[in-house]
Design a protein around this motif. Structure first.
Motif, PDB file in Angstrom:
ATOM      1  N   LEU A 550      -1.700  46.282 -16.341  1.00  0.00           N
ATOM      2  CA  LEU A 550      -1.154  45.532 -17.481  1.00  0.00           C
ATOM      3  C   LEU A 550       0.285  45.950 -17.774  1.00  0.00           C
ATOM      4  N   ASP A 551       0.601  47.240 -17.536  1.00  0.00           N
ATOM      5  CA  ASP A 551       2.002  47.675 -17.701  1.00  0.00           C
ATOM      6  C   ASP A 551       2.907  46.864 -16.778  1.00  0.00           C
ATOM      7  N   ASP A 552       2.483  46.730 -15.518  1.00  0.00           N
ATOM      8  CA  ASP A 552       3.291  45.968 -14.550  1.00  0.00           C
ATOM      9  C   ASP A 552       3.332  44.484 -14.916  1.00  0.00           C
ATOM     10  N   ILE A 553       2.193  43.960 -15.342  1.00  0.00           N
ATOM     11  CA  ILE A 553       2.134  42.539 -15.716  1.00  0.00           C
ATOM     12  C   ILE A 553       3.058  42.276 -16.906  1.00  0.00           C
ATOM     13  N   GLY A 554       3.073  43.223 -17.851  1.00  0.00           N
ATOM     14  CA  GLY A 554       3.912  43.055 -19.033  1.00  0.00           C
ATOM     15  C   GLY A 554       5.394  42.977 -18.705  1.00  0.00           C
ATOM     16  N   GLN A 555       5.788  43.624 -17.607  1.00  0.00           N
ATOM     17  CA  GLN A 555       7.199  43.599 -17.214  1.00  0.00           C
ATOM     18  C   GLN A 555       7.556  42.348 -16.422  1.00  0.00           C
ATOM     19  N   SER A 556       6.555  41.577 -16.046  1.00  0.00           N
ATOM     20  CA  SER A 556       6.806  40.319 -15.335  1.00  0.00           C
ATOM     21  C   SER A 556       6.867  39.184 -16.361  1.00  0.00           C
ATOM     22  N   GLN A 557       7.015  37.984 -15.876  1.00  0.00           N
ATOM     23  CA  GLN A 557       7.055  36.825 -16.774  1.00  0.00           C
ATOM     24  C   GLN A 557       5.794  35.984 -16.595  1.00  0.00           C
ATOM     25  N   LEU A 558       4.717  36.606 -16.158  1.00  0.00           N
ATOM     26  CA  LEU A 558       3.505  35.842 -15.845  1.00  0.00           C
ATOM     27  C   LEU A 558       2.793  35.334 -17.088  1.00  0.00           C
TER      28      LEU A 558
END
Length: 634
Positions: A550-558
């Motif tokens: 979720l940390d990585d997802i939060g940094q994306s624009q998904l």
């Protein structure tokens, strides 16, 4: 208080943020409540109208809409609305409409303001505009920060005090009679120092130091002193102590820094007791750190299996200390990995060194660091490409069998789907594994999707970890580029839905022994893990843990603004609810499982559970739109 107001009070007192405000404040709020009824479809707050009340849903359901007309939130019993605009003194920013016949309590602006000024918890809740579920998880996180065991917890009785004029023989006799190993040396003194205290009779005393068993050997016998020597003369000139509100961890560090095994515990200047290193060790034997150390000292499978009751005790203690699900999952996964590594060491001792390099990899919850008390085996062997089946496979089959049987003896049940290294299909050289993974991504058949959902949470436990890292790299590089694979994974993830009815009711299990229960893993955590994995694959994340993903997802624009935070809160609440339920099973003498009975869950927790499932439901609906099937080319 009148019966009607009492009923309002009881209802509001069950829900955040009113469940944590003092009684007198809650009484004052209830006295001011105005009650209105709204039919389904009628507006409660219209956009930009002046706002003078906080809304509270007593019954029914309310939807909130943003200025653009999009649905912002859906509230059920206990939900509040209007606080964002009230807190900022503005007009209505989110319009509110009843979607069921609804009974609404209205709290006047003046009372709302008074609450904000009088209660910081209430003010934080309404000013941050945080949904109920996220507020509950945040409160849990704050409790975790305070999850420190104070050293006073280990003090069992007052310290033995001996006057400095007593002889060393008299001191030794009194320590022996008290079944102690140390005593404080004191004298009467009116001199006000940092070690002066007043006894219950009002007399001033000063702590000169401490004398221990070893001091009699080192400072008296070894030096040939007379038994009549005043004990005050052999007491060291350095007094090391700790305040009672310091942590056990700090006490250990204090002992290490000063090279002492006894530590007087003080409340300000008043001696409360003396803690010995052995008391701390006994206390820490229930910790996962101690348990992991014990695992590596075991010499056979029976010795490892004998530790399993301590694993359960560790989880019980962590729940009692308000640990969050990530801490518990990490501790249990560390224990599981350590047992697996120890079994592999023992297997190599018995079978000899491996004929070619290999890596023992785990999948599922252990790979994600999210194990619970109910775990089965998901493992495989990645072998060097020098592997020759005719010459080497007998060794690795025996190795896999030793580990699998050992894990079963320790309570990790055999995988019903045979996802274990004992299965030849999952005991392959790296090149074959790469072929598997490429095939599953390029041709996402139902079987390939099933394997992807199992094997794409993977981590090395023992051996040459580069073999598993090569597979992790392959997934991270190939999966984000394959739209068909992501779309197929997204649709496959919708096979398990949260147990919500048409709107807010739970849908219970109705199969045999699971009657009227909810399986938190099957209906909550597993589909939540699935959808987080898909987003993580799409953004090329190499993380395995769901929160790290979720940390990585939060940094994306998904995802849209705030969605990642909602998913994180829902994941945490579902996971910690399962942990608590499993500990409750243990305390009541039942075998832990993944099922909860909603009727036995407190009101506030039951509503948070519904909120968590609603977050999951909304996120699942978004999956199909975020990952559409690519158009076929002619």
């Amino acid at each position: 208080m009148e019966a009607e107001l009492l009923e309002i009070r009881q209802h509001m007192g069950r829900f955040t943020p009113f469940d944590r405000i003092p009684d007198d404040l809650l009484d004052a709020v209830v006295e001011q409540v105005e009650v209105s009824y709204f039919r389904a479809g009628s507006d409660i707050f219209e956009l930009d109208q002046p706002i003078d009340h906080l809304g509270y849903v007593r019954s029914g359901a309310v939807e909130l809409y943003s200025r653009s007309g999009n649905l912002y939130d859906r509230l059920g019993e206990g939900g509040i609305f209007g606080h964002f605009s009230l807190a900022r003194g503005k007009r209505v920013r989110f319009s509110a409409r009843a979607i069921e016949d609804s009974l609404i309590y209205f709290i006047p602006r003046a009372q709302f303001k008074a609450l904000c000024e009088a209660d910081s918890h209430f003010a934080d809740f309404v000013e941050l505009g945080r949904p109920r579920l996220e507020a509950a998880v945040e409160a849990q996180r704050k409790n975790n920060e305070m999850m420190v065991t104070r050293i006073r917890k280990l003090v069992t009785h007052p310290p033995l005090r001996i006057e400095s004029t007593a002889s060393v023989q008299e001191a030794a006799r009194r320590i022996t009679e008290a079944h102690a190993s140390a005593a404080l040396i004191v004298d009467r003194s009116s001199f006000d120092s940092r070690f002066t205290y007043i006894d219950p009779d009002g007399d001033p005393w000063r702590v000169l130091g401490i004398i221990t068993d070893s001091d009699f050997r080192v400072r008296v016998v070894a030096k040939g002193l007379s038994p009549d020597t005043p004990v005050g003369e052999v007491t060291g000139d350095r007094f090391v102590s700790i305040q009672s509100d310091e942590s056990v961890q700090e006490a250990i560090l204090c002992m290490l820094r000063n090279g002492v095994h006894h530590l007087p515990v003080m409340h300000r200047r008043q001696p409360l007791g003396i803690v010995h290193l052995s008391s701390i060790i006994r206390y820490e034997t229930k910790s996962s750190v101690y348990l992991v150390d014990s695992i590596y000292s075991r010499t056979d499978v029976a010795g490892l299996a004998a530790l399993m009751p301590e694993v359960k005790s560790t989880v019980v203690r962590m729940i009692e200390d308000d640990a969050d699900s990530r801490m518990i999952g990490s501790a249990l996964s560390t224990i599981g990995r350590s047992i697996t590594r120890r079994l592999l060491e023992l297997a190599e001792q018995e079978l000899g060194p491996p004929p070619v390099p290999y890596c023992f990899m785990v999948m599922g919850s252990m790979a994600r660091d999210e194990q619970s008390l109910v775990s089965d085996q998901d493992n495989a062997l990645v072998l060097s490409d020098d592997f020759n089946r005719t010459e080497h496979d007998a060794y690795f089959l025996a190795l896999a069998q030793y580990v699998s049987d050992g894990l079963a003896a320790c309570g990790y049940t055999y995988c019903k789907g045979d996802i274990m290294a004992t299965n030849q299909r999952w005991r392959q050289p790296l090149a074959v594994w790469k072929g598997y993974f490429r095939s599953w991504i390029d041709r996402p058949t139902p079987e390939a999707l099933l394997h992807s959902s199992v094997f794409f949470d993977l981590d090395s436990v023992y051996g040459d970890n580069r073999l598993v890292e090569a597979l992790q790299d392959l997934i991270a590089e190939k999966a984000p580029k394959n739209e068909l694979f992501l779309a197929a994974m997204a649709r496959n993830a919708l096979g398990r839905t949260p147990p919500l009815g048409f709107f807010r009711g739970f849908v219970m299990e109705k199969d045999g022994q699971q009657n009227n229960t909810i399986n938190l893993k099957r209906r909550g955590l597993a589909p939540m893990t699935d959808l987080i994995r898909i987003h993580a694959l799409a953004c090329g994340s190499r993380a395995q843990n769901s929160f790290a993903r979720l940390d990585d997802i939060g940094q994306s624009q998904l995802l849209g603004p705030g969605v990642e935070a909602k998913l994180r809160a829902a994941m945490e609440f579902l996971a910690i609810s399962r942990c608590r339920h499993q500990v409750l099973d243990l305390e009541q003498g039942r075998e832990p499982d993944n099922r909860v009975e909603p009727d036995n869950v407190p009101d506030a927790e039951r509503h948070n559970l519904k909120d968590a499932f609603q977050v999951l439901s909304n996120a699942q609906k978004f999956l199909k739109f975020r990952y559409p099937l690519p158009e076929r080319t002619a």
